[in-house]
Structures are given as C-alpha cells and as structure tokens.
Design a protein around this motif. Structure first.
Motif, PDB file in Angstrom:
ATOM      1  N   TRP A 277      -9.485   0.861  -0.779  1.00  0.00           N
ATOM      2  CA  TRP A 277      -9.502   2.023  -0.327  1.00  0.00           C
ATOM      3  C   TRP A 277      -9.965   2.956  -0.393  1.00  0.00           C
ATOM      4  CZ3 TRP A 277      -7.571   0.172  -4.296  1.00  0.00           C
ATOM      5  CH2 TRP A 277      -7.750   1.222  -6.283  1.00  0.00           C
TER       6      TRP A 277
ATOM      7  N   PHE B 191       1.108  -1.370  -0.237  1.00  0.00           N
ATOM      8  CA  PHE B 191       0.132   0.390  -0.239  1.00  0.00           C
ATOM      9  C   PHE B 191       0.575   0.870  -0.216  1.00  0.00           C
ATOM     10  CE2 PHE B 191      -3.452   3.373   2.401  1.00  0.00           C
ATOM     11  CZ  PHE B 191      -4.038   2.773   1.665  1.00  0.00           C
TER      12      PHE B 191
ATOM     13  N   ASP C 202      -3.530   5.315   6.059  1.00  0.00           N
ATOM     14  CA  ASP C 202      -3.728   6.566   5.170  1.00  0.00           C
ATOM     15  C   ASP C 202      -2.096   6.003   4.497  1.00  0.00           C
ATOM     16  OD1 ASP C 202      -5.576   7.274   6.232  1.00  0.00           O
ATOM     17  OD2 ASP C 202      -5.750   9.547   6.524  1.00  0.00           O
TER      18      ASP C 202
ATOM     19  N   GLU D 170      -5.647   8.211   0.739  1.00  0.00           N
ATOM     20  CA  GLU D 170      -6.075   7.322   1.033  1.00  0.00           C
ATOM     21  C   GLU D 170      -6.181   6.679   2.217  1.00  0.00           C
ATOM     22  OE1 GLU D 170      -5.223   7.195  -4.286  1.00  0.00           O
ATOM     23  OE2 GLU D 170      -4.615   5.148  -2.299  1.00  0.00           O
TER      24      GLU D 170
ATOM     25  N   LEU E 181      -6.692   3.237   3.259  1.00  0.00           N
ATOM     26  CA  LEU E 181      -6.806   1.563   3.699  1.00  0.00           C
ATOM     27  C   LEU E 181      -8.225   1.130   4.009  1.00  0.00           C
ATOM     28  CD1 LEU E 181      -5.483  -0.879   2.725  1.00  0.00           C
ATOM     29  CD2 LEU E 181      -4.300  -1.611   4.361  1.00  0.00           C
TER      30      LEU E 181
END
Length: 132
Positions: A72, A24, A45, A58, A60
């Motif tokens: 997300w 991520f 985030d 964004e 998760l």
C-alpha cells in the motif's frame, strides 16, 4: 530515502495471519485493534484513523495471495513518498514470520514512522496470538 523494517514471530497459523492482513478494510478489527481505531474503504483506498488521532488515506497497490504479501501507499499525509509492504512467511504449521517494510520521504519522518511501526507490529502479534 529512509527504509524501515520490522519483523516478528507470531504463534499463529500462517494462513490465519495472512487472512487478517489481506482484509484491507478491516485492519482496525482484525489486525491492529486499538492501534487503528477506525477504517473505511473508499474505492481502492482505505481511510484509517489511528489511536493518536491522525487520519491517513492508504491506497492498495497489490495483494499477492501466493506470496502472502500486501502493498500500500499513503497518498495524503506527511510523506512526499510512501510505500509499505507486509508479508507473512510460514515458520512451520503454527508459526508465522511477519515482515513489514516501509520506504519513505522525507527522511525526517523516519523516527516517528519507526515508532508507529514498532508499536503496530507488537499489536499485530498480541492480537493474532490471542485469537490463535
């Protein structure tokens, strides 16, 4: 609510495609270099800087190892609602189907979002095939 979907076949091992997607905090290095130019983790985030200068936070939502699916949500940006999901499906040992979906509001953000997703999907294919 707008719903957008991109899908592409990638000539790379599905496990390798998933390994890049699931990371991520490193999408700017492993998944979409040049499309995302920076990303940093901040709790659950990631704060992503894109090639055209936009910066989005964004969050998760889910990382499903068995389904090879990452979810997300953009929590500050041009959307009143955003849910993104990407999933890797095996198409044999050395090929993967990459599916990216986004549901969003307002509807008038759909055109620009589709353009970004199509460009991002092409970069994903190019990056992972070059590394495969």
């Amino acid at each position: 609510m707008a719903s957008i979907r991109t899908e592409i076949l990638i000539d790379a091992r599905p496990d390798d495609v998933w390994d890049a997607l699931r990371d991520f905090g490193a999408l700017h290095e492993r998944l979409v270099p040049g499309f995302a130019v920076d990303a940093r983790l901040d709790g659950d985030d990631r704060v992503v800087t894109f090639f055209e200068g936009s910066v989005l936070r964004e969050r998760l939502v889910d990382r499903d190892e068995q389904a090879r699916r990452l979810v997300w949500s953009i929590v500050d940006g041009p959307y009143t609602h955003h849910n993104g999901a990407a999933q890797v499906h095996a198409e044999g040992e050395r090929r993967a189907r990459f599916v990216w979906t986004t549901d969003l509001l307002p509807d008038d953000a759909a055109g620009r979002t589709r353009e970004m997703m199509e460009r991002g999907t092409a970069v994903i294919k190019q990056t992972l095939e070059a590394r495969g």
